[in-house]
Design an enzyme around this catalytic site. Sequence first.
Site, PDB file in Angstrom:
ATOM      1  N   ASN A   7       0.877  -1.169   0.000  1.00  0.00           N
ATOM      2  CA  ASN A   7       0.000   0.000   0.000  1.00  0.00           C
ATOM      3  C   ASN A   7       0.918   1.223   0.000  1.00  0.00           C
ATOM      4  OD1 ASN A   7      -1.467   2.316   0.876  1.00  0.00           O
ATOM      5  ND2 ASN A   7      -3.069   1.011   1.706  1.00  0.00           N
ATOM      6  N   ASN A   9       0.163   4.372  -0.467  1.00  0.00           N
ATOM      7  CA  ASN A   9      -0.430   5.619   0.038  1.00  0.00           C
ATOM      8  C   ASN A   9      -0.112   6.788  -0.886  1.00  0.00           C
ATOM      9  OD1 ASN A   9      -1.865   7.353   1.668  1.00  0.00           O
ATOM     10  ND2 ASN A   9      -0.327   7.468   3.278  1.00  0.00           N
ATOM     11  N   GLU A  35      -3.933   1.809  -2.898  1.00  0.00           N
ATOM     12  CA  GLU A  35      -3.962   3.261  -2.674  1.00  0.00           C
ATOM     13  C   GLU A  35      -3.001   3.997  -3.598  1.00  0.00           C
ATOM     14  OE1 GLU A  35      -5.297   5.456   1.038  1.00  0.00           O
ATOM     15  OE2 GLU A  35      -4.075   3.846   1.886  1.00  0.00           O
ATOM     16  N   ASP A 150      -4.075  -4.892   1.074  1.00  0.00           N
ATOM     17  CA  ASP A 150      -4.375  -4.263   2.354  1.00  0.00           C
ATOM     18  C   ASP A 150      -5.796  -4.660   2.743  1.00  0.00           C
ATOM     19  OD1 ASP A 150      -4.952  -2.643   4.490  1.00  0.00           O
ATOM     20  OD2 ASP A 150      -4.529  -0.751   3.474  1.00  0.00           O
ATOM     21  N   ASN A 152      -7.010  -4.191   5.826  1.00  0.00           N
ATOM     22  CA  ASN A 152      -7.479  -3.302   6.896  1.00  0.00           C
ATOM     23  C   ASN A 152      -8.049  -4.076   8.084  1.00  0.00           C
ATOM     24  OD1 ASN A 152      -7.045  -0.415   6.611  1.00  0.00           O
ATOM     25  ND2 ASN A 152      -8.174  -0.571   4.691  1.00  0.00           N
ATOM     26  N   ASP A 246       2.954   4.973   4.926  1.00  0.00           N
ATOM     27  CA  ASP A 246       2.690   4.572   6.307  1.00  0.00           C
ATOM     28  C   ASP A 246       2.583   3.058   6.435  1.00  0.00           C
ATOM     29  OD1 ASP A 246       0.349   4.714   4.804  1.00  0.00           O
ATOM     30  OD2 ASP A 246      -0.891   5.467   6.445  1.00  0.00           O
ATOM     31  N   HIS A 247       2.495   2.364   5.314  1.00  0.00           N
ATOM     32  CA  HIS A 247       2.590   0.902   5.259  1.00  0.00           C
ATOM     33  C   HIS A 247       4.015   0.522   4.879  1.00  0.00           C
ATOM     34  CE1 HIS A 247      -1.866  -0.073   5.033  1.00  0.00           C
ATOM     35  NE2 HIS A 247      -1.849   1.233   4.848  1.00  0.00           N
TER      36      HIS A 247
END
Length: 257
Positions: A7, A9, A35, A150, A152, A246-247
């Site tokens: 991911n 982001n 993302e 991802d 989540n 952030d991943h």
Amino acid sequence: MKIISYNVNGIRSASTKNFFCWLQSTDADMVCMQEVKALPVQIPEIIALIEQLGYHHYWFPAEKKGYSGVAILTKIKPNHVEYGCGEEWIDMEGRILRADFDTFSLMSVYLPSGSSGDERQVKKYAFMKFFDGYIDDLRKEHPNLIISGDYNICHTSMDIHNPKSNANSSGFLPEEREWMELFLNRGFIDTFRHFNKDPHNYTWWSFRANSRAKNLGWRIDYHLATVPMLERLKRVIILPDAIHSDHCPVLLELNPA
């Protein structure tokens, strides 16, 4: 064969942090991204870099600009690429993309987050319910399937840094964890846990409170493989030192078919 799920982001943001130098160093055969937050026509320079690295590339962006979207990069040209899943609202958000190869199929998937409020949590549950039936049907035609992305969701208390304080947090709710357990029990392997049973292995960290440096994270990114793929699994490792998002990426290596 090396397969990475990441991911990013925002592919534009990641590209400013030496993402493509890092990607080249991995020598990955296939990359599932989530993302991406961009349309291919918006990022011609990035597309050129991807092609220079020898990848075919397939994108399924969200209709909303700067939001969601998945992609698959692959050095092996697929026999077929399936864009979306046929469920209108899911496809509008760019959440499922599949590439079929000679010996297996690879899916890049991005489950909704419910952290922004009740309405999105309801959407997340709707996705999970739909996904069960969709994958059950898909496996009849594609029994050798890897679903990378991802999710989540943290599956167990081992997959989150503070299970007690997060007991009521989206991503670690009992209903979400139960869904993940049932999904795996229907014939999938959590490939990372197949090789590694140790705690404190995470794939996402909040930007707050210096969480990444303290390793206060969540493991929400997975390579899930159907049971017929078991003998091809060579190793799976999390790559927390890759900092473009952030991943962090998760690397799956397969033995030859």
